[in-house]
Scaffold this active site. Structure first.
Site, PDB file in Angstrom:
ATOM      1  N   HIS A 210      -4.041   3.828   2.086  1.00  0.00           N
ATOM      2  CA  HIS A 210      -4.148   2.890   0.964  1.00  0.00           C
ATOM      3  C   HIS A 210      -4.335   1.435   1.401  1.00  0.00           C
ATOM      4  CE1 HIS A 210      -0.005   2.209   2.138  1.00  0.00           C
ATOM      5  NE2 HIS A 210      -0.040   1.083   1.454  1.00  0.00           N
TER       6      HIS A 210
HETATM    7  C1  UD1 Z   1       1.286  -2.434  -2.320  1.00  0.00           C
HETATM    8  C2  UD1 Z   1       1.740  -3.320  -1.142  1.00  0.00           C
HETATM    9  C3  UD1 Z   1       1.644  -2.526   0.160  1.00  0.00           C
HETATM   10  C4  UD1 Z   1       2.402  -1.220   0.054  1.00  0.00           C
HETATM   11  C5  UD1 Z   1       1.845  -0.452  -1.155  1.00  0.00           C
HETATM   12  C6  UD1 Z   1       2.506   0.894  -1.348  1.00  0.00           C
HETATM   13  C7  UD1 Z   1       1.236  -5.717  -1.337  1.00  0.00           C
HETATM   14  C8  UD1 Z   1       0.372  -6.815  -0.858  1.00  0.00           C
HETATM   15  N1  UD1 Z   1       0.861  -4.474  -0.992  1.00  0.00           N
HETATM   16  O1  UD1 Z   1      -0.083  -2.144  -2.131  1.00  0.00           O
HETATM   17  O2  UD1 Z   1       2.208  -3.299   1.195  1.00  0.00           O
HETATM   18  O3  UD1 Z   1       2.213  -0.484   1.227  1.00  0.00           O
HETATM   19  O4  UD1 Z   1       2.060  -1.257  -2.320  1.00  0.00           O
HETATM   20  O5  UD1 Z   1       1.882   1.579  -2.393  1.00  0.00           O
HETATM   21  O6  UD1 Z   1       2.235  -5.975  -1.990  1.00  0.00           O
HETATM   22  N2  UD1 Z   1      -2.280   0.598  -9.084  1.00  0.00           N
HETATM   23  C9  UD1 Z   1      -2.130   1.518 -10.082  1.00  0.00           C
HETATM   24  N3  UD1 Z   1      -0.874   1.837 -10.490  1.00  0.00           N
HETATM   25  C10 UD1 Z   1       0.242   1.252  -9.955  1.00  0.00           C
HETATM   26  C11 UD1 Z   1       0.065   0.298  -8.938  1.00  0.00           C
HETATM   27  C12 UD1 Z   1      -1.186  -0.008  -8.507  1.00  0.00           C
HETATM   28  O7  UD1 Z   1      -3.103   2.075 -10.590  1.00  0.00           O
HETATM   29  O8  UD1 Z   1       1.364   1.593 -10.384  1.00  0.00           O
HETATM   30  C13 UD1 Z   1      -3.629   0.285  -8.596  1.00  0.00           C
HETATM   31  C14 UD1 Z   1      -4.268  -0.898  -9.301  1.00  0.00           C
HETATM   32  O9  UD1 Z   1      -5.630  -0.678  -9.384  1.00  0.00           O
HETATM   33  C15 UD1 Z   1      -4.020  -2.040  -8.368  1.00  0.00           C
HETATM   34  C16 UD1 Z   1      -4.109  -1.338  -7.016  1.00  0.00           C
HETATM   35  O10 UD1 Z   1      -3.564  -0.038  -7.231  1.00  0.00           O
HETATM   36  O11 UD1 Z   1      -4.939  -3.061  -8.514  1.00  0.00           O
HETATM   37  C17 UD1 Z   1      -3.340  -2.034  -5.939  1.00  0.00           C
HETATM   38  O12 UD1 Z   1      -1.981  -2.231  -6.327  1.00  0.00           O
HETATM   39  P1  UD1 Z   1      -1.145  -3.420  -5.653  1.00  0.00           P
HETATM   40  O13 UD1 Z   1       0.214  -3.474  -6.207  1.00  0.00           O
HETATM   41  O14 UD1 Z   1      -1.939  -4.683  -5.698  1.00  0.00           O
HETATM   42  O15 UD1 Z   1      -1.093  -3.038  -4.121  1.00  0.00           O
HETATM   43  P2  UD1 Z   1      -0.988  -1.636  -3.349  1.00  0.00           P
HETATM   44  O16 UD1 Z   1      -2.315  -1.315  -2.818  1.00  0.00           O
HETATM   45  O17 UD1 Z   1      -0.253  -0.583  -4.109  1.00  0.00           O
END
Ligand code: UD1
Length: 376
Positions: A210
């Protein structure tokens, strides 16, 4: 006041809150969820698996660019602190919620505590590295998981009296839950996976990816998918897809690269299912920080699809090999593991399931001896 925002935070906070509550004279704890992760599969199921109390407050920030997400968390966290000033704020790990809430707390004069301090990949293109560096700079108390962390903090000018090597709270959660882990057979049956697709004796490799460095650019993502396609020729792969990765595979039109029969996709799994899959996997290919630690704790060979790791003890003492997207290296390592010559490792110092106990004992004594409570 303990803060969680994203999936890897929950396993770190759950044992800590339990350890604090074991002391009858301990202060009340408040759990704040920023809402950085909000899907049921990324939150509620894990809270239940970890027996983590429901958040007292959910800031519901959701997704956004780093600037928007961080700013939104800060704006919503400030009034929470104003309404209920805590004697300290505890943040864990390295996600955006960690830094955002840390900044708010410290500017309000609230003591800040960081669990899992001092880890460094030395790669400033990783958002987590920036979060780690900045959070550690503003902390009053820093708890570390491995010895290399103190050295990193010393180099950055952090006073060593603030730094305490306590071990790894992730491993506390792992040890507390392992007996309840859901076997891979059950996970496969629940997800309608044909056992005939698995290798001899039900063998499989587990994949999780991821990180932006692997999944945010079409070139790197298609390269990663091509490598997984090749490995699946040697060993069937089970891959619970993170929402970020799923969205990018669709956005970049790469779904056809996933058509291999032996790359088997699952939705994000609960904690107990993940533990069962890791424990029973022949090997794990990942870019997660936590899974590098869990594989080392369980003695399962781990190939880390990154150029570096902030958790060097998993390489020096554990089962981890950093392979990047180096196809010949991945091929070689998979071959060795399948031939029974995978990397064996030991359990790192203080990864004994008692880190949160040590943190609770130190933190409660530290709060007690502070002369002037901040909210007096
Ligand atoms: C975040 C953390 C990362 C951690 C990861 C575990 C940061 C910078 N990154 O990354 O260190 O390893 O979590 O998962 O804080 N999304 C959903 N549903 C959710 C959450 C996210 O669909 O419940 C999708 C959305 O499109 C979002 C993307 O995932 O834009 C990224 O989510 P985000 O919270 O920005 O970061 P992660 O990639 O999950």
């Amino acid at each position: 006041m303990c803060v969680v925002g994203a999936r890897p935070n929950y396993m770190k906070v759950a044992p800590l809150i339990r350890a604090i509550h074991r002391d009858p004279s301990a202060p009340r704890t408040m759990l704040v969820h920023t809402g950085q992760h909000y899907d049921v599969a990324m939150t509620e199921q894990l809270f239940a698996d970890l027996e983590l109390k429901s958040p007292d407050i959910n800031l519901d920030v959701g997704s956004g660019t780093h600037a928007v997400q961080t700013a939104e968390i800060m704006q919503r966290f400030e009034p929470v602190i104003d309404r209920t000033p805590p004697s300290c704020v505890v943040v864990v790990g390295d996600v955006n919620s960690t830094l955002a809430c840390g900044l708010v707390a410290v500017k309000k004069g609230i003591p800040l505590v960081h669990v899992e301090a001092g880890l460094r990949s030395f790669d400033r293109t990783m958002p987590e590295e920036i979060n780690r560096l900045l959070t550690d700079q503003i902390c009053d108390v820093l708890y570390t998981t491995e010895r290399s962390a103190a050295e990193n903090l010393r180099r950055e000018g952090i006073e060593m009296t603030r730094v305490h090597f306590v071990g790894n709270v992730m491993i506390d959660s792992l040890k507390a839950s392992l007996a309840h882990a859901v076997g891979s057979g059950v996970v496969f049956a629940d997800n309608g996976i044909d056992p005939a697709l698995l290798g001899e004796g039900g063998r499989f490799g587990l994949v999780t990816l991821h990180r932006p460095s692997n999944v945010d650019q079409p070139e790197s993502l298609s390269e990663a998918l091509a490598i997984l396609g090749e490995v699946s020729g040697q060993l069937p792969l089970i891959w619970p897809l993170h929402p970020r990765t799923r969205k990018n595979i669709e956005r970049f039109g790469l779904t056809k690269l996933l058509s291999r029969r032996r790359v088997i996709l699952l939705p994000p799994q609960g904690y107990l299912e993940s533990l069962g899959l890791i424990r029973e996997a022949t090997l794990v290919i990942t870019d997660s920080g936590g899974i590098q630690e869990e594989t080392t704790a369980l003695g399962v060979p781990c190939l880390t699809m990154r150029e570096n790791t902030e958790r060097p003890v998993t390489v020096e003492e554990g089962t981890n090999v950093v392979v990047g997207r180096n196809r010949p290296l991945v091929r070689h390592c998979v071959g060795e593991i399948l031939a029974g010559r995978g990397k064996h490792g030991g359990i790192p110092e203080l990864w004994d399931g008692r880190a949160s106990e040590r943190i609770a004992a130190h933190l409660l004594a530290w709060l007690e001896q502070r002369v002037e409570p901040i909210f007096a």
